[in-house]
Structure formats: C-alpha cells, structure tokens
Motif scaffolding. Structure first.
Motif, mmCIF file in Angstrom:
data_model
loop_
_atom_site.group_PDB
_atom_site.id
_atom_site.type_symbol
_atom_site.label_atom_id
_atom_site.label_comp_id
_atom_site.label_asym_id
_atom_site.label_seq_id
_atom_site.Cartn_x
_atom_site.Cartn_y
_atom_site.Cartn_z
ATOM 1 N N PHE A 225 -33.133 -35.236 73.190
ATOM 2 C CA PHE A 225 -32.840 -34.478 71.995
ATOM 3 C C PHE A 225 -31.488 -33.483 72.358
ATOM 4 O O PHE A 225 -30.547 -33.735 71.569
ATOM 5 N N ARG A 226 -31.544 -32.941 73.557
ATOM 6 C CA ARG A 226 -30.792 -31.708 73.703
ATOM 7 C C ARG A 226 -29.311 -32.824 74.016
ATOM 8 O O ARG A 226 -28.299 -32.085 73.673
ATOM 9 N N TYR A 227 -29.356 -33.767 74.689
ATOM 10 C CA TYR A 227 -28.086 -34.476 74.964
ATOM 11 C C TYR A 227 -27.457 -35.223 73.767
ATOM 12 O O TYR A 227 -26.508 -35.034 73.472
ATOM 13 N N LYS A 330 -36.853 -28.420 69.515
ATOM 14 C CA LYS A 330 -38.186 -28.126 69.173
ATOM 15 C C LYS A 330 -38.409 -28.576 67.768
ATOM 16 O O LYS A 330 -39.747 -29.185 67.720
ATOM 17 N N GLU A 331 -37.602 -28.517 66.644
ATOM 18 C CA GLU A 331 -38.024 -28.954 65.563
ATOM 19 C C GLU A 331 -37.817 -30.601 65.407
ATOM 20 O O GLU A 331 -38.885 -31.230 64.868
ATOM 21 N N LEU A 332 -37.031 -31.169 66.058
ATOM 22 C CA LEU A 332 -36.703 -32.331 66.378
ATOM 23 C C LEU A 332 -37.958 -32.953 66.948
ATOM 24 O O LEU A 332 -38.653 -34.070 66.716
ATOM 25 N N GLU A 333 -38.603 -32.421 68.091
ATOM 26 C CA GLU A 333 -39.947 -32.880 68.540
ATOM 27 C C GLU A 333 -41.131 -32.891 67.988
ATOM 28 O O GLU A 333 -42.148 -33.837 67.904
ATOM 29 N N ASN A 339 -43.830 -38.869 64.084
ATOM 30 C CA ASN A 339 -43.492 -40.274 64.079
ATOM 31 C C ASN A 339 -44.057 -41.107 65.267
ATOM 32 O O ASN A 339 -43.987 -42.447 65.181
ATOM 33 N N GLY A 340 -44.751 -40.482 66.281
ATOM 34 C CA GLY A 340 -45.316 -41.298 67.362
ATOM 35 C C GLY A 340 -44.166 -41.549 68.284
ATOM 36 O O GLY A 340 -44.359 -42.573 69.018
ATOM 37 N N VAL A 346 -37.961 -36.503 74.996
ATOM 38 C CA VAL A 346 -38.139 -35.336 75.610
ATOM 39 C C VAL A 346 -37.029 -35.122 76.566
ATOM 40 O O VAL A 346 -36.309 -36.029 77.144
ATOM 41 N N SER A 347 -36.901 -33.821 76.970
ATOM 42 C CA SER A 347 -35.697 -33.294 77.842
ATOM 43 C C SER A 347 -35.756 -33.923 79.322
ATOM 44 O O SER A 347 -34.606 -34.383 79.716
ATOM 45 N N SER A 348 -36.960 -34.115 79.844
ATOM 46 C CA SER A 348 -36.913 -34.665 81.089
ATOM 47 C C SER A 348 -38.343 -35.409 81.500
ATOM 48 O O SER A 348 -39.382 -34.886 80.590
#
Length: 355
Positions: A225-227, A330-333, A339-340, A346-348
C-alpha cells in the motif's frame, strides 16, 4: 580471536568443483590449482572484491582502524549515531532478528547467513547455533570479525562469498537466511536478467540446505500500500517504480538515473513462482506479515489467519499515533482485511520455504 575454521570437507572449488586443500594463507584446488586467499583469517572466494558499504570506503577504513584499539560500540556511537541514525539502528538493534525464533535452533544447528552485513543478525543467531556468515565485501567481514571477538561470540565462521557462485557443498545447512538480500542479487551482476539471477541464488540456497532444512527471506512487497500511495522505493528511491512492468520501470530508472532497474521486488504470487522455479514446493512455502516491516520488527503476523491481523489492528495497534502515510496504510489494511486480500498489499514479507 575469530579464526578461520571452514573445513575443506564442506568446500569445493568455484571454478571446477574440485576438492580444496587448506594451506597457511589460502585454499588451493587440488584439481585446477586455483588459489583462494585467506586475508586476516577470512577466506575470500569472491572474484570481484570491489568495496560496497553504507559509508564511504575511507570512513570504513578509519572505523576499522579505531575498532582494533577501541570498543566497537564506542566507535560507532561517535562516528555513526548522529550522522546516520538509521545505519546505527541497523548495526545495533538485535530485535530486528527476532524472526529467528520462528525456527528451532540449537548448538548442533548450522546456519548460513547470506549477506551478513554488519553482523547484527549473525551475533544474535550465534547465541543459539553455529553460523557461517558470508558477504561479498571484505570490509564488512572485517568489521564483523572484530565485533565477534569483542563480544566473545565464537560459533561464527566468516567468508567472502557470492551466493551465485559459492564453494559450499550440498545438503549442509539447517537454515539459510536472505534478510534484505534477494532484491539486491540482480544489482550485484551487471549482465543477465535480474529475475534469472534471483532464481539462481534461490537454487543455490536450495542446494546447500539439508532435506527438511528451511530458507528464510525478509523482503519488501512490490505492491505494498505504501508504494501504491507514492512512498519511494527502498532501494532506488523512486516512487511507484516497484510495481511497474519491468520495461516501464527500466525506462523510468534510466530517465532519472541513467542506470538500469535491477532491484526486482514481487508480490506474494511472484515470490511463490520464484521459489517453485528454484525447486521449493509450493505446499511448503509460508508467508508472514512483519510489522512495521522486516527491517524494523515489532510483530510477526501469519497471513493464513486474518483473525490475528484483525486483533492486531483493533487492539495492539489501535492507539498508536501515526503519520499521515502510516495512517492511510493502516486504514487500507483494515479495509483489505474485510475484503480478504491483505496478503497482496502488506509492506513486506517474511517467507519461509522448506526443502
């Protein structure tokens, strides 16, 4: 003193696969006569000995010279802590290696650490097991040698090796580790496709593992997500490059830096394909989500049980004050958990594959 104790019984010539003879200051191939020098009790099996490090070579020379007469921690406190806090953290924070407790290690276990760097993981693992720590840069190995000596760590063998062309025999290790290493394999060689080089490195890891032995990988997710939100790539510093098509990423890299894009990252499916192409069974590959990431480890969440990730976000991480990027991630995670499909973003990853 950390002495060279690599036995010839676990080594073979990198030029012809012949047997090696241990001499006073070198290993010699009994078949082709190739010589591999031992420098400062560190055997060097790398053909390209150019310097690579997180500081200029001149500063590293000064650091090593001072460490020979002063406590290593005092030297880096003075030379690095204020100038480069992130490097200081990497060199000193052993909690970064808490992933090791995912493995059952004891003093009979043999670990190969590929890309030992400054030895933070080496020191931590050597308290539980025997470790052969390899790196392509002599200066890093010299740093680690002094660090081991000053900390009284003895179950460590050091060697200058490249995993792509290493002298280790088959079926030796209970654990092989690639912590922040796999993505750099393609950048270590200027020719050949980076993905093929990564597969070759993984095949070498598979080859030297015992049956039932395990491979550990710590690495970023190309589609984190961060990328996707525009955070710079951790390796080349360019936003959005990690998830582009390889040709587009290469064109962008050349436009901005004049160099090729060779530090390949992948998503979960991509890493599964790399590992299966290298000989690992898909059924024996596990993925974990390291929080904050594999380099700055606070928690390790299994990706096969979303309830644990939900618990983490709802309770363990609920009151943390975060920067805007971190809050957005965090909100996107949380939404992706609903949504599964959090595995993909995830970041890594921490990846464990069994031979």
């Amino acid at each position: 003193m950390i002495k060279n104790n690599l036995k010839t019984s676990i080594l073979q010539c990198i030029k012809c696969n012949g047997g090696l003879i241990a001499e006073v200051d070198a290993y010699k191939c009994r078949d082709c006569g190739a010589i591999f020098p031992i420098v400062n009790d560190i055997p060097m099996f790398v053909e390209d000995t150019k310097y690579y490090g997180d500081m200029p070579s001149e500063e590293m020379e000064i650091l090593l010279q001072r460490m020979s007469n002063e406590p290593w921690r005092d030297v880096i406190d003075e030379m690095i802590s204020n100038k480069n806090p992130w490097l200081y953290f990497i060199m000193t924070e052993e909690t970064r290696t808490d992933w090791q407790f995912l493995f059952s290690l004891d003093k009979n276990s043999l670990v190969l650490e590929v890309g030992a760097g400054h030895g933070t993981s080496t020191i931590a693992m050597a308290r539980r097991a025997k470790v052969i720590a390899i790196d392509g840069t002599y200066h890093r190995l010299a740093f680690l040698k002094i660090r081991c000596e000053q900390e009284g760590v003895k179950d460590v063998s050091l060697a200058g090796m490249n995993i792509l062309k290493n002298p280790l025999c088959n079926n030796l290790f209970d654990l092989v580790t690639l912590n922040g290493v796999l993505e750099w394999v393609g950048a270590s060689v200027n020719e050949r496709d980076p993905e093929k080089l990564q597969i070759q490195a993984l095949r070498e890891c598979h080859r030297v593992l015992k049956p039932g032995g395990k491979l550990y990988i710590g690495i970023e997710n190309s589609h984190a997500f961060r990328y996707l939100l525009g955070a710079p790539d951790d390796h080349v510093g360019i936003p959005h490059i990690s998830y582009l098509k390889r040709e587009d990423a290469n064109n962008l890299m050349k436009k901005l830096t004049g160099q090729e894009y060779r530090t390949y990252l992948y998503d979960k499916k991509g890493y599964q394909e790399l590992l299966t192409n290298a000989g690992f069974s898909e059924e024996k590959i596990e993925f974990f989500y390291p929080v904050e990431d594999y380099k700055k480890l606070r928690y390790i969440l299994p990706l096969n049980n979303y309830n644990i990730s939900r618990f983490f976000h709802k309770y363990l991480d609920a009151n943390k004050e975060e920067l805007s990027m971190e809050q957005n991630v965090k909100e996107l995670e949380l939404k992706s958990l609903e949504n599964g499909d959090i595995d993909s973003f995830v970041s890594s990853y921490i990846i464990i594959a069994e031979k």
